[in-house]
Design an enzyme around this catalytic site. Structure first.
Site, short mmCIF file in Angstrom:
data_model
loop_
_atom_site.label_atom_id
_atom_site.label_comp_id
_atom_site.label_asym_id
_atom_site.label_seq_id
_atom_site.Cartn_x
_atom_site.Cartn_y
_atom_site.Cartn_z
N LYS A 125 37.24 63.47 36.85
CA LYS A 125 35.83 63.70 37.20
C LYS A 125 35.05 62.36 37.17
O LYS A 125 35.56 61.35 36.67
CB LYS A 125 35.25 64.73 36.22
N TYR A 153 34.61 75.17 42.87
CA TYR A 153 34.28 75.94 41.66
C TYR A 153 33.72 77.33 41.99
O TYR A 153 32.99 77.90 41.18
CB TYR A 153 33.28 75.15 40.81
N ASN A 204 33.72 66.37 30.38
CA ASN A 204 35.06 66.48 29.80
C ASN A 204 36.16 65.85 30.64
O ASN A 204 37.32 66.25 30.58
CB ASN A 204 35.37 67.95 29.43
N HIS A 210 39.78 67.73 35.42
CA HIS A 210 40.05 69.12 35.83
C HIS A 210 41.55 69.31 36.03
O HIS A 210 42.22 68.41 36.55
CB HIS A 210 39.34 69.41 37.15
N GLU A 255 43.61 75.16 45.36
CA GLU A 255 42.94 73.86 45.18
C GLU A 255 43.65 72.76 45.97
O GLU A 255 42.99 71.90 46.58
CB GLU A 255 42.85 73.53 43.68
N1 UDP Z 1 31.68 73.96 31.85
C1 UDP Z 1 30.42 73.72 31.34
N2 UDP Z 1 29.92 74.59 30.41
C2 UDP Z 1 30.62 75.69 30.00
C3 UDP Z 1 31.89 75.93 30.53
C4 UDP Z 1 32.39 75.04 31.46
O1 UDP Z 1 29.79 72.73 31.70
O2 UDP Z 1 30.11 76.44 29.15
C5 UDP Z 1 32.24 73.02 32.84
C6 UDP Z 1 33.30 72.11 32.24
O3 UDP Z 1 33.16 70.80 32.82
C7 UDP Z 1 34.59 72.76 32.69
C8 UDP Z 1 34.20 73.30 34.06
O4 UDP Z 1 32.86 73.75 33.88
O5 UDP Z 1 35.66 71.82 32.74
C9 UDP Z 1 35.03 74.42 34.58
O6 UDP Z 1 35.07 75.47 33.61
P1 UDP Z 1 36.43 76.19 33.26
O7 UDP Z 1 36.12 77.36 32.39
O8 UDP Z 1 37.22 76.44 34.52
O9 UDP Z 1 37.19 75.11 32.33
P2 UDP Z 1 38.47 74.17 32.63
O10 UDP Z 1 39.41 74.97 33.50
O11 UDP Z 1 37.96 72.91 33.31
O12 UDP Z 1 39.05 73.85 31.27
MG MG Z 2 39.04 75.93 35.26
#
Ligand code: UDP
Ligand code: MG
Length: 148
Positions: A9, A49, A112, A115, A126
């Site tokens: 990211k 997303y 974080n 992805h 994807e």
């Molecule tokens: N995210 C966020 N707040 C939340 C949950 C997710 O900003 O409460 C963001 C975070 O950057 C995360 C992304 O949305 O990586 C996608 O969420 P997902 O649940 O798919 O998590 P991931 O698969 O990336 O671990």
């Molecule tokens: Mg995810």
């Protein structure tokens, strides 16, 4: 063999973590099958997303992903989807184990670093979105030193 979609990211790019992230996947024994350094626009980030479009953090998440260039990759190997998620660590860096990418380098959920596809089905979607021409066609010459 299985493939997954991994994206560094904008914060990971800005903080100079591209080499480290690629190195972790390479050293594990996964094969790099696609790599792009790109800026994506809002509709594209929303499409990536789309499953999260009803979440309260959706628009902030899209702002974050379009805030700078990202590194989009295809990685291939046995169980790479699940193992890739383990290398990345839990979504919230406060809960990501030390030794994982998020556990080592991130503090907040909205910054974080990286992805990774959460299932083989998401990976297919994807990869099709980010790499419409498909993966690169090459085979590692050390394959038999990694797989028995
Ligand atoms: N995210 C966020 N707040 C939340 C949950 C997710 O900003 O409460 C963001 C975070 O950057 C995360 C992304 O949305 O990586 C996608 O969420 P997902 O649940 O798919 O998590 P991931 O698969 O990336 O671990
Ligand atoms: Mg995810």
């Amino acid at each position: 063999m299985e493939q997954t979609f991994i994206m560094i990211k904008p914060d990971g790019v800005q903080r100079g973590l591209v080499g480290d992230v690629i190195s972790r996947f390479e050293k594990k024994g996964f094969y790099l099958k696609g790599l792009k350094f790109i800026n994506v626009d809002r509709p594209f980030a929303e499409k990536h997303y789309e499953d999260l479009s009803a979440k309260p953090f959706f628009s902030g998440l899209v702002d974050y992903i379009i805030s700078g260039p990202v590194v989009a990759m295809i990685w291939e190997g046995k169980n790479v989807v699940l193992t890739g998620r383990k290398i990345i660590g839990a979504t919230n860096p406060a809960e990501s184990a030390p030794g994982t990418i998020r556990g080592d380098y991130a503090i907040e959920i909205g910054r974080n670093i990286i992805h990774g596809s959460d299932s083989a089905e998401s990976a297919r979607k994807e990869i099709a979105l980010w790499f419409p021409d498909g993966p690169a066609n090459w085979q590692s010459s050390v394959h038999h030193w990694i797989y028995e």
